[in-house]
Scaffold this motif. Structure first.
Motif, short mmCIF file in Angstrom:
data_model
loop_
_atom_site.label_atom_id
_atom_site.label_comp_id
_atom_site.label_asym_id
_atom_site.label_seq_id
_atom_site.Cartn_x
_atom_site.Cartn_y
_atom_site.Cartn_z
N ILE A 294 -0.18 -69.12 36.59
CA ILE A 294 -0.55 -69.18 35.33
C ILE A 294 -0.02 -71.68 35.86
N ALA A 295 0.47 -72.19 36.77
CA ALA A 295 1.70 -72.56 37.38
C ALA A 295 0.76 -73.61 37.18
N ALA A 296 -0.29 -73.15 38.36
CA ALA A 296 -1.65 -74.37 39.15
C ALA A 296 -2.60 -73.92 38.76
N GLU A 297 -2.69 -73.14 37.97
CA GLU A 297 -3.92 -73.40 36.52
C GLU A 297 -3.40 -74.67 36.00
N MET A 298 -2.32 -74.89 34.88
CA MET A 298 -2.07 -75.87 34.82
C MET A 298 -1.88 -76.98 35.22
N VAL A 300 -4.01 -77.81 38.16
CA VAL A 300 -5.12 -78.11 38.12
C VAL A 300 -5.43 -78.60 37.23
N PHE A 301 -5.51 -78.23 35.71
CA PHE A 301 -5.61 -79.18 34.38
C PHE A 301 -5.56 -80.65 34.39
N VAL A 302 -4.26 -81.00 35.00
CA VAL A 302 -3.32 -81.80 34.97
C VAL A 302 -4.18 -82.67 36.02
N ASN A 303 -4.35 -82.78 37.24
CA ASN A 303 -4.88 -82.75 37.87
C ASN A 303 -5.89 -83.87 38.00
N MET A 304 -6.99 -82.51 37.38
CA MET A 304 -8.66 -82.49 37.32
C MET A 304 -9.00 -83.72 36.50
N ALA A 305 -7.97 -84.19 35.31
CA ALA A 305 -7.70 -84.85 34.42
C ALA A 305 -7.67 -86.68 34.99
N GLN A 306 -7.29 -86.27 35.82
CA GLN A 306 -6.85 -87.07 36.61
C GLN A 306 -7.18 -87.86 37.15
N ALA A 307 -8.38 -87.22 38.30
CA ALA A 307 -8.72 -87.19 38.94
C ALA A 307 -10.66 -87.50 38.79
N VAL A 324 -0.35 -94.70 42.37
CA VAL A 324 -0.75 -93.57 40.98
C VAL A 324 -1.96 -92.32 42.35
N THR A 325 -2.31 -92.59 43.77
CA THR A 325 -2.93 -92.04 44.42
C THR A 325 -1.69 -91.20 44.41
N VAL A 326 -0.72 -91.65 45.33
CA VAL A 326 0.06 -90.46 46.18
C VAL A 326 0.88 -89.67 44.65
N ALA A 327 0.41 -89.83 43.20
CA ALA A 327 0.73 -89.53 42.51
C ALA A 327 0.24 -88.05 42.20
N HIS A 328 -1.30 -88.55 42.21
CA HIS A 328 -2.69 -87.16 42.47
C HIS A 328 -2.01 -86.57 43.21
N ALA A 329 -1.91 -86.91 44.76
CA ALA A 329 -1.60 -86.32 45.76
C ALA A 329 0.00 -85.55 45.40
N MET A 330 0.57 -85.39 45.39
CA MET A 330 1.93 -84.72 45.21
C MET A 330 1.49 -83.86 44.00
N GLY A 331 0.62 -84.12 43.13
CA GLY A 331 0.09 -83.31 41.46
C GLY A 331 0.01 -82.20 42.73
N THR A 332 -1.14 -82.69 43.22
CA THR A 332 -2.48 -81.47 43.74
C THR A 332 -1.66 -80.52 44.82
N ILE A 334 1.73 -79.92 45.40
CA ILE A 334 2.90 -79.31 45.19
C ILE A 334 2.41 -78.35 43.64
N GLY A 335 1.44 -78.99 42.88
CA GLY A 335 1.22 -78.15 41.85
C GLY A 335 0.34 -77.50 41.40
N ILE A 336 -0.49 -77.73 42.70
CA ILE A 336 -1.57 -76.95 42.55
C ILE A 336 -1.63 -75.82 44.43
#
Length: 448
Positions: A294-298, A300-307, A324-332, A334-336
């Motif tokens: 579920i955390a991964a799905e959340m 995915v939602f955040v990083n998809m919006a940013q992507a 911003v690029t680093v943040a997206h990479a880290m969100g993907t 770590i977060g996913i």
């Protein structure tokens, strides 16, 4: 599914967890360099600490994905799959890892972004991946009516091998001596490699959902196959938005933009199924591995919006090359990816059967500290990136040093959040490593 001793799969997952801990150690040292630029300058320095951190993080994902595939296959087929070939694969990885770290510590660079080690150490990785592909095909060719995750694992393995080889075209003078061609391939490869291991990890997610639900309906559903084909389409063509800023052919930019916009389908689907996801979360909350899904799905939602936002050329020209690029990479990453891997580790290591109730509170704290820390971590990087983006596009720029000094508060927040992430990861990884060895002992006792 009966209890089996998944030797090779768990060995890869154990190796991945060790790489995670190593990556966290170098990540903390690297983040200190943002606050204290002269930190370890006379020894390793940021130029060495950064690739040590990045490569360790990449290998946590790649080795973890490999372990997930082997574990999933053995549980699905209910047959022992360990053999000399997969052990050879693991040994080749150990040789590559030893060589890569030696290359970094001796400052023997020579690679490209994210793969900055001496390219000689890419050879055992290629050999290991070829063995992986051959081994996988031998196992699944006897399976009829493949569920979606077997298709995803197969395409992920094939495209990773193809893209990884493409990553080293620069060793040939023709590609290396043409700057635009070289940069285009590099940036294209980085996007496609992510898509490749996403196939492995998203396939693992479908497998885990089938296993947790206790049936095989998810892996054979029309929506799952629809997401598979859309993900494969993005894997092959979504890299176009990575090269907007390069003077390439216009049609590449148009294709990249159109393909990137298909991510709206993922985005809308997540919103559409949100209520069901929350219902399933409440239903399976007691099952600790499911929380990470579920955390991964959340995320995915955040990083998809940013992507999607970063894929718009007018925004991309600002964000490219910033934090911003680093943040997206880290969100993907770590977060996913990491959330999926933790879900898999806790599931495949039989954690629910072996865990003591005394650990429940500690793990619950670690889980939520991880989520909060990651959000602060991601947000601080985005804020720093936006400020830098405005600076670099401003006609009346202040000096670079003043701009970096103005980012200091964000870097401080980033460091504090990084400490929270590190402590959470260490807690989870140590519990899993202990569970791994406890599971081996209990399995041997069952055999006797």
């Amino acid at each position: 599914m009966r209890r089996t001793n998944i030797t090779i799969g768990k060995l890869f997952l154990l190796t991945a967890l060790i790489m995670l801990l190593i990556g966290l150690f170098f990540g903390i040292l690297s983040s200190i360099c943002y606050l204290v630029p002269d930190f370890m300058k006379d020894s390793l320095g940021f130029t060495t600490l950064r690739p040590l951190h990045v490569s360790s993080g990449l290998f946590w994902i790649i080795l973890g994905a490999t372990g997930c595939v082997y574990c999933g296959l053995q549980l699905y087929t209910e047959k022992e799959i360990s053999n000399r070939a997969d052990m050879t694969q693991w040994i080749l990885w150990i040789i590559a890892l030893a060589g890569i770290f030696y290359s970094y510590f001796t400052k023997n660079f020579g690679g490209r972004e994210y793969w900055e080690f001496n390219p000689i150490w890419a050879l055992p990785i290629v050999m290991a991946w070829i063995i992986f592909l051959i081994n996988f095909v031998k196992i699944v060719r006897k399976i009829k009516d493949w569920p979606v995750y077997i298709w995803m694992w197969l395409t992920g393995i094939i495209f990773f091998l193809f893209t990884f080889l493409e990553n080293y075209l620069w060793v040939f003078p023709y590609f290396r001596e043409h700057f635009i061609t070289d940069m285009t391939i590099q940036w294209k490869v980085n996007g496609s490699l992510v898509g490749s291991w996403n196939q492995l990890l998203y396939g693992t997610t479908f497998f885990l959902m089938d296993k947790i639900e206790g049936n095989k309906s998810v892996g054979r559903s029309k929506i799952a196959f629809g997401m598979f084909f859309l993900g494969l389409f993005n894997l092959m063509f979504n890299w176009g938005h990575h090269v907007y800023t390069l003077p390439t052919e216009q049609y590449i930019r148009y294709i990249g933009y159109v393909v990137s916009m298909t991510e709206w389908i993922f985005f809308i689907r997540i919103i559409y199924t949100w209520n069901r996801s929350m219902s399933d979360f409440q239903k399976h909350y007691h099952h600790f591995p499911y929380r990470f899904i579920i955390a991964a799905e959340m995320w995915v939602f955040v990083n998809m919006a940013q992507a999607i936002a970063m894929s718009i050329p007018a925004i991309n020209i600002y964000t490219h090359g910033t934090h911003v690029t680093v943040a997206h990479a880290m969100g993907t990453t770590i977060g996913i990816n990491s959330m999926i891997l933790f879900s898999a580790c806790f599931e495949f290591f039989n954690f629910n059967k072996l865990a003591q109730k005394a650990k429940a509170k500690l793990l619950n704290i670690a889980f939520w500290t991880l989520q909060v820390s990651l959000f602060v971590f991601w947000l601080s990087l985005n804020m720093a990136g936006i400020k830098k983006a405005i600076w670099q596009m401003n006609e009346h720029q202040s000096s670079y040093s003043k701009m970096m000094e103005s980012l200091h508060p964000y870097f401080t927040t980033f460091f504090i959040a990084g400490v929270g992430l590190t402590l959470s990861f260490i807690t989870l990884a140590v519990v899993l490593i202990k569970t791994y060895f406890r599971d081996r002992v209990m399995f041997r006792m069952e055999i006797k």
